[in-house]
Write an enzyme that holds these catalytic residues in place. Sequence first.
Site, PDB file in Angstrom:
ATOM      1  N   HIS A   1     -25.347  -2.752  -1.985  1.00  0.00           N
ATOM      2  CA  HIS A   1     -26.473  -2.626  -2.910  1.00  0.00           C
ATOM      3  C   HIS A   1     -27.169  -3.950  -3.153  1.00  0.00           C
ATOM      4  CE1 HIS A   1     -25.612   1.512  -4.202  1.00  0.00           C
ATOM      5  NE2 HIS A   1     -24.340   1.192  -4.030  1.00  0.00           N
TER       6      HIS A   1
ATOM      7  N   GLU B   1       0.843  -1.200   0.000  1.00  0.00           N
ATOM      8  CA  GLU B   1       0.000   0.000   0.000  1.00  0.00           C
ATOM      9  C   GLU B   1       0.882   1.255   0.000  1.00  0.00           C
ATOM     10  OE1 GLU B   1      -3.268   0.958  -0.188  1.00  0.00           O
ATOM     11  OE2 GLU B   1      -2.472   2.966   0.124  1.00  0.00           O
TER      12      GLU B   1
ATOM     13  N   SER C   1     -18.714   1.803  -8.210  1.00  0.00           N
ATOM     14  CA  SER C   1     -19.958   1.246  -7.667  1.00  0.00           C
ATOM     15  C   SER C   1     -20.476   0.141  -8.581  1.00  0.00           C
ATOM     16  CB  SER C   1     -20.998   2.359  -7.565  1.00  0.00           C
ATOM     17  OG  SER C   1     -22.193   1.832  -7.045  1.00  0.00           O
TER      18      SER C   1
ATOM     19  N   SER D   1     -20.564   5.790  -0.417  1.00  0.00           N
ATOM     20  CA  SER D   1     -21.886   5.811   0.214  1.00  0.00           C
ATOM     21  C   SER D   1     -22.077   4.722   1.265  1.00  0.00           C
ATOM     22  CB  SER D   1     -22.981   5.691  -0.842  1.00  0.00           C
ATOM     23  OG  SER D   1     -22.838   6.711  -1.808  1.00  0.00           O
TER      24      SER D   1
END
Lengths: 423, 477
Positions: free
Chosen positions: B50, B32, B338, B46
């Site tokens: 989903h 990383e 997303s 968000s």
Amino acid sequence: MRTCDIAVIGGGPAGMAAAVAAHDAGIKDILIIERDEGLGGILRQCIHNGFGLHRFGEELTGPEYADRYKKMVIEREIPYVVKTMVLDITKSDGGDHIVTAMNSESGVFHINAKAVVLAMGCRERSRGQLNIPGDRPAGVYSAGTAQRFMNINGEMPGKNVVILGSGDIGLIMARRMTLEGANVKMVCELMPYSGGLNRNIVQCLHDFNIPLKLSHTVSKIHGKERVEGVTVSEVDEHLRVIPEKSEYVECDTLLLSCGLLPENELTKSAGIPLDRITGGAVVNQNRRTEDKGVYSCGNVLHVHDLVDYVSEEAELAGRSAAEYVLAGKKEPECIKTVNVHNAGAVRYTVPQVVDIYKEPKDIKIYFRVGAVLNNATITVKCGEKTLLSKKKRKVAPGEMEFVLLTEKMLGEVDSDIIVSAEN
Amino acid sequence: MIYDVAIIGAGVVGGLTARQLSRYKLSVCLIEAGCDVALGATKANSAIVHGGYDPVPGTLKAELNVKGTAMMEKLCEELEVHYKNNGSMVVAFDEEQLEHVKKLYQRGIANGVPGLSVISGDRAREIEPALSKNIAGALLCESSGIVCPYDLTIAAVGNAMDNGADLALGFKVVDIKDNGENYEICSDDGAKIQARYVVNSAGLYSDEVARMLGDEYHITAKKGEYMLLDKSEGGLVKKTIFQTPTKAGKGILVSPTVDGNLLVGPTSEKTDKGDKATTPGGLDTIKEKASMSADNINYRAVITSFTGLRASCDESDDFILEISKHSKRAINAVGIDSPGLSSSPAIAEYIAQLLSDAGLKLEENADFCGRRVNCKHFRTLSEAEKNEMIKKEPSYGRVICRCETVTEGEILEAIRQNPKATTIDGVKRRTRAGMGRCQGGFCMPFVTDIIAKELKIARCQVTKTGGKSRLLFGKTK
């Protein structure tokens, strides 16, 4: 379960004064509960002077002022616990209150208290609440956080500083950081006037040639890791940023001193109604909340300008709590209850409610205005009757004002009271 | 040493992939660039799991979304991550939007999404009384949920590390050399890590890493601004409320978070990869649009606003999960926007399968423990359990963050446990200290002190989030 007559939540100036007054009124079984490492509250980090002029007739530093009260607490052997967090206040079946708290020694514990005094103080409005756009680097501090870093930890939080908000802590920190060798470039104030005490503007800014830019705000924060600069913009009369009147100011630190908010999460969770404007509980003249046996005082009730007034108010709350317990959990006999309303430039009053007792006592109604008024007329009315009218050369949002309602005036009160300040 | 697999990028995909691979007898290194895990696209989005009615049927997004969402609850239970199956609605304001909602329903059915129905505006308001009277109807999805994306990632990486994986932080990959058997992965400061296989899950920078492997993609950063409201507002809605996507955009959602706050946002705008600034216009747009869905959003209770970046791929609307065209022992996970978070558990399995297809032997590791041990969140304990804990370790009795009731014990745990927190923000994301209404105003000096003592560094060396983000400049006079 542990029991006590009065539990005082918070060991700052309000909590200590309330406990001392309750003790002097005849209640010995008190417990002060403080979350920090010692008594004193935020005064512990306010090492500047200017405290105590009204109360002690001399200028003290914050820690000195706190020590006076701490001595009184210790002389009276009033029990207190530190490093202890109150988690919850609920009602007991018997009409008392149960305070749930936690610390390292006792774990989670409960105290049954006949009366509770709320004295948790306030917190500062954060960057997030101000919604300042831009990056989110290190170096954006509320003024009180910077003050703690400097005065308790002895560390410098910045070298080139812009301060947003001319609240008293911001002004004090402008001077404090300058004295420590930092370059305080400016203090920006969104409003066309300062929210701080006049003496602080003179002693902390003027004396050090630090510009106070009224009607200016920080419209953007720059810097990926540490603050590299801010955009300072002038605002119009609707407080909107004027993009053409913006400049980039290089700095490594942005301090925020944009208002204090009473810290009433416990009060809310106990179901006690709050005043939308003060952010504190709705109280009567004894600083009793709408919940019988629960009192509130100091900055958790409304933000004060001077600690001297905090002490005065807390003594009233502590004494009232003691009288309530001594009377067998009874309030003084009340003929009627009236509300106190605001008019003109008055933003709020404390108390918001007045109980007209069978044996009334003088009442001070504190208030703050929402704008600077010169040659203001302050009036107190009850229906068509004018109870009081007085002139004041200047009233300003940064300074608390009060009107005194005498026993005699209270005798005439038969409906809601209206406090107004007008030009 | 030569690792079996190096994973580049410790977001939710890299983290869960590391955990997935630690199920096998493999040596794994998670690489990383940042000073902590979950700092890129994973950090700010968000936070929705989903249902899976949005992706076009037949795409990887459709397949992995539905699969990942179905895996999420059990995964979170194993990792002690807070997950809530709160359900969602897509609200429509007119007939045209209602038609689109019905299309989404059909798509959902085709994708195999359970718990879908189209409901009337009145029914929607019955379920969520805060919804606007202008809502004409909605798609109700019972199977969606909410989770904290960095919480999930931190737990996944911690669990992978507890099972033997290594984590190399602050390792910015600038070059990858392949000698036909091993890759040599080089950092900007000259460090090297060798591995037989490479997984590129570098999010916003996955195109740059792919280029080092000889593959060509283009990632565009899309900026989404959000506002987070105090827990006092978290009960406004129970379900996640989406607006119907229109030509003008996907709309603004209003959702509770697993931690009990209210989240509104995001905007959507192309930007450059380093731009995480919030804008006045963005915040105004959120307010205006969110207020269409629910009437009483109390913007006075906003405690912070932030920007998240989505890594969208120019070449494809779908996820790209494939073996490198030029380098057969490397896997590219590119364009994970997303529903990336929702799909992440399934993506991790998919990547493991691709590695196997590329020749990596996946042999079960009998010692693998999928549960995150010693990580019971203190706040969720009963009073008796808390007292027992405080007796053993008194620091659990000392509250440091008053807004979120975070104790010293929890902060020490965050600094001592894999993956170890070393910064103020690292502690914040692991414990929530500083995440409440005062935004660290009170606890930051205390947290600074604890980090300095625990890491045995000077207070002025403590950073907000690594690099030059120091908080202090040394002693006062």
